[in-house]
Design an enzyme around this catalytic site. Structure first.
Site, PDB file in Angstrom:
ATOM      1  N   GLU A   1       0.265  -1.212   0.354  1.00  0.00           N
ATOM      2  CA  GLU A   1      -0.094  -0.110  -0.360  1.00  0.00           C
ATOM      3  C   GLU A   1       0.812   1.465  -0.584  1.00  0.00           C
ATOM      4  OE1 GLU A   1      -2.470   0.150   3.227  1.00  0.00           O
ATOM      5  OE2 GLU A   1      -3.893  -1.582   2.250  1.00  0.00           O
TER       6      GLU A   1
ATOM      7  N   GLU B   1      -5.690  -8.893  -0.789  1.00  0.00           N
ATOM      8  CA  GLU B   1      -6.066  -7.758  -0.165  1.00  0.00           C
ATOM      9  C   GLU B   1      -7.736  -8.051   0.121  1.00  0.00           C
ATOM     10  OE1 GLU B   1      -4.283  -5.910   3.398  1.00  0.00           O
ATOM     11  OE2 GLU B   1      -2.502  -6.104   2.763  1.00  0.00           O
TER      12      GLU B   1
HETATM   13  C1  BG6 Z   1      -4.542  -3.127   5.105  1.00  0.00           C
HETATM   14  C2  BG6 Z   1      -2.980  -3.503   4.791  1.00  0.00           C
HETATM   15  O1  BG6 Z   1      -4.502  -1.869   4.700  1.00  0.00           O
HETATM   16  O2  BG6 Z   1      -5.527  -3.213   5.872  1.00  0.00           O
HETATM   17  C3  BG6 Z   1      -3.440  -4.674   6.385  1.00  0.00           C
HETATM   18  O3  BG6 Z   1      -2.086  -3.800   4.290  1.00  0.00           O
HETATM   19  C4  BG6 Z   1      -5.036  -4.346   7.737  1.00  0.00           C
HETATM   20  O4  BG6 Z   1      -1.834  -4.421   6.856  1.00  0.00           O
HETATM   21  C5  BG6 Z   1      -5.665  -4.644   6.267  1.00  0.00           C
HETATM   22  O5  BG6 Z   1      -3.671  -4.827   8.080  1.00  0.00           O
HETATM   23  C6  BG6 Z   1      -6.987  -4.522   7.003  1.00  0.00           C
HETATM   24  O6  BG6 Z   1      -6.858  -3.431   8.182  1.00  0.00           O
HETATM   25  P1  BG6 Z   1      -6.762  -3.078  10.005  1.00  0.00           P
HETATM   26  O7  BG6 Z   1      -6.256  -1.590  10.162  1.00  0.00           O
HETATM   27  O8  BG6 Z   1      -8.377  -3.629   9.912  1.00  0.00           O
HETATM   28  O9  BG6 Z   1      -5.859  -4.222  10.208  1.00  0.00           O
END
Ligand code: BG6
Length: 474
Positions: free
Chosen positions: A174, A365
């Site tokens: 990201e 993701e």
């Molecule tokens: C993404 C990241 O932004 O979102 C992850 O690459 C992160 O590392 C994921 O865990 C979800 O965000 P969060 O803050 O709910 O863990």
């Protein structure tokens, strides 16, 4: 329906699940100095590791000691790939050493071998929200051009050591989070930088981004020299910023907002700075340390694919002072953490990104953070199944109906891990429930959720089980 080699899997990041923060010669990383927060309490960044503070990333879910049990469960789900990151400070504890830490390298050999034993292909991010704390403390993180060399040394060591085990790599997770200078965590986790009160954060942000672009482009060139089969991607946080209305100025607002988001991949995929950025620098009198050699390297080291995370969408409204204001979308529902749920947005952004670059896309993701309840050894997480299924359907529509080239899908997260934004385990994303109390007692403490069986079936049928929902144009 889709390619039989499609990479179904799951994703995690070293700092959020490995734990063992000071084992095996590992150095402190920037996330090791972030305290626990929650939905209402922001995490703090402390000056080093302090007594009497709670640092959830130190323990993670202790994957470091339990990787065999956990990878076995991924294999049971049928994972074709597993997206993980390497903790830079396990390989170079301070970051500026000449020689890597053999114990750290051996740990990832073991993890990769365990994956390959089950036919699971590791997909690796080199820097996922972490770098050695020492580099942040002694060099000011990516403010310092010398960090390019340190990163390159680290990348080279990894490519040389693992090129026969890992084909797909991403340089910075990201990377485009840096653009939001209002949130101090972005520059800290992304670049080991804390903005000073008397500096123009925008100027600094463009400078550190430039150094990362150069580092990434040099890493791509190095990887190709070591093994021409390696595929190196950039990695963005993506999601549409739809126009707030059909007013023409809101269309411009949306366009500008999306350019800000795509600026990073514009450089990493096209190998040159976009004209809209050069104009912005002129307008704002932003002057950067960019050499002719840097520009030549950006051209030589463009990436092979675009990896991205997709969680939510927002809207952009025209604003004369700021170009646009980002606002919540009133037409979609939200998670308990206020994240908008918009599956159609995934199909939309896949189309937009593919039209922009015509490069393979990898959804590395996508997932739903929720409070889960363990009952009778399982979790009834139908809300997560609904979220994921609706997104998978939209992804399949983009492939099937729109002709977008998507090479894989690795939902966040393969297993419950520590949340990046809040530091909680309670914001759960995984197919596998982790009872941290039991892990602390020394057993793995893991339970299959209902989404585990759901995902297993998706992978087994290569998405065919959803075909009736995909082929209907609605
Ligand atoms: C993404 C990241 O932004 O979102 C992850 O690459 C992160 O590392 C994921 O865990 C979800 O965000 P969060 O803050 O709910 O863990």
């Amino acid at each position: 329906m889709i390619n039989k080699d499609f990479l179904w899997g799951g994703a995690v990041a070293a700092n959020q699940y490995e734990g063992a923060w000071d084992a095996g010669g590992k150095g402190i990383s920037v996330t090791d100095v972030m305290t626990k927060g929650d939905v209402n309490t922001p995490r703090k960044i402390t000056a080093g590791v302090l007594p009497n503070e709670e640092y959830p990333n130190h323990f993670g879910i202790d994957f470091y000691h339990h990787y065999k049990e956990e990878i076995k469960l991924f294999a049971e789900m049928g994972f074709k790939c597993f997206r993980l990151s390497i903790a830079w400070s396990r390989i170079f504890p301070h970051g500026d050493e000449e020689k890597p830490n053999e114990e750290g390298l051996a740990f990832y050999d073991n993890v990769f071998d365990e994956c390959l034993k089950y036919g699971i292909q590791p997909v690796v991010t080199l820097s996922h929200f972490e770098m050695p704390y020492y580099l942040a403390d002694h060099y000011g993180g990516w403010r310092d051009r010398r960090v390019i060399d340190f990163f390159l040394r680290y990348a080279k060591v990894c490519f040389e050591r693992y090129h026969e085990k890992v084909k797909y790599w991403m340089t910075f997770n990201e990377i485009n989070n840096l653009i939001d200078t209002d949130n101090p965590f972005n520059a800290w986790t992304g670049a080991g930088v804390l903005y000073k009160e008397d500096e123009n954060p925008e100027q600094t942000m463009y400078q550190i981004s430039h150094y990362q672009f150069v580092a990434s482009s040099l890493a791509v060139q190095e990887a190709k020299k070591i093994d021409s089969k390696l595929q190196i991607g950039c990695m963005l946080h993506l999601g549409p910023l739809y126009p707030a209305s059909c007013k023409p100025l809101d269309q411009i607002a949306s366009l500008k907002a999306m350019d800000r988001r795509f600026f990073f991949s514009d450089v990493q995929i096209r190998g040159t700075y976009p004209s809209y950025t050069k104009k912005l620098w002129e307008r704002k009198n932003i002057k950067l340390d960019i050499t002719q050699e840097d520009l030549a390297n950006l051209k030589k080291g463009t990436v092979d694919f675009l990896g991205f995370s997709y969680y939510k969408s927002t809207i952009a409204e025209y604003n004369a002072q700021a170009d646009f204001l980002e606002k919540p979308n009133p037409y979609v529902s939200k998670s308990d953490w206020g994240w908008a749920i918009d599956p159609v947005g995934l199909r939309y952004i896949l189309n937009v990104a593919y039209e922009r670059y015509q490069k393979p896309l990898f959804i590395v993701e996508n997932g739903f953070g929720a409070y889960d309840k363990l009952e009778n050894g399982s979790v009834n997480d139908d809300y997560r199944i609904n979220y994921l299924q609706s997104h998978v359907v939209q992804m399949l529509k983009a492939i099937e109906l729109d002709g977008v080239d998507v090479i894989g899908y690795t939902p966040w997260a393969a297993i419950d891990i520590i949340s990046a934004s809040t530091g909680e385990i309670e914001k759960r994303y995984g197919f596998i429930y982790v009872n941290l109390d039991e892990v602390k007692q020394g057993t793995a403490g893991v339970y299959r959720k209902q989404s585990f069986e759901w995902y297993k079936n998706i992978i087994k049928t290569n998405g065919e089980c959803l075909k009736d929902q995909v082929r209907v144009e609605k």
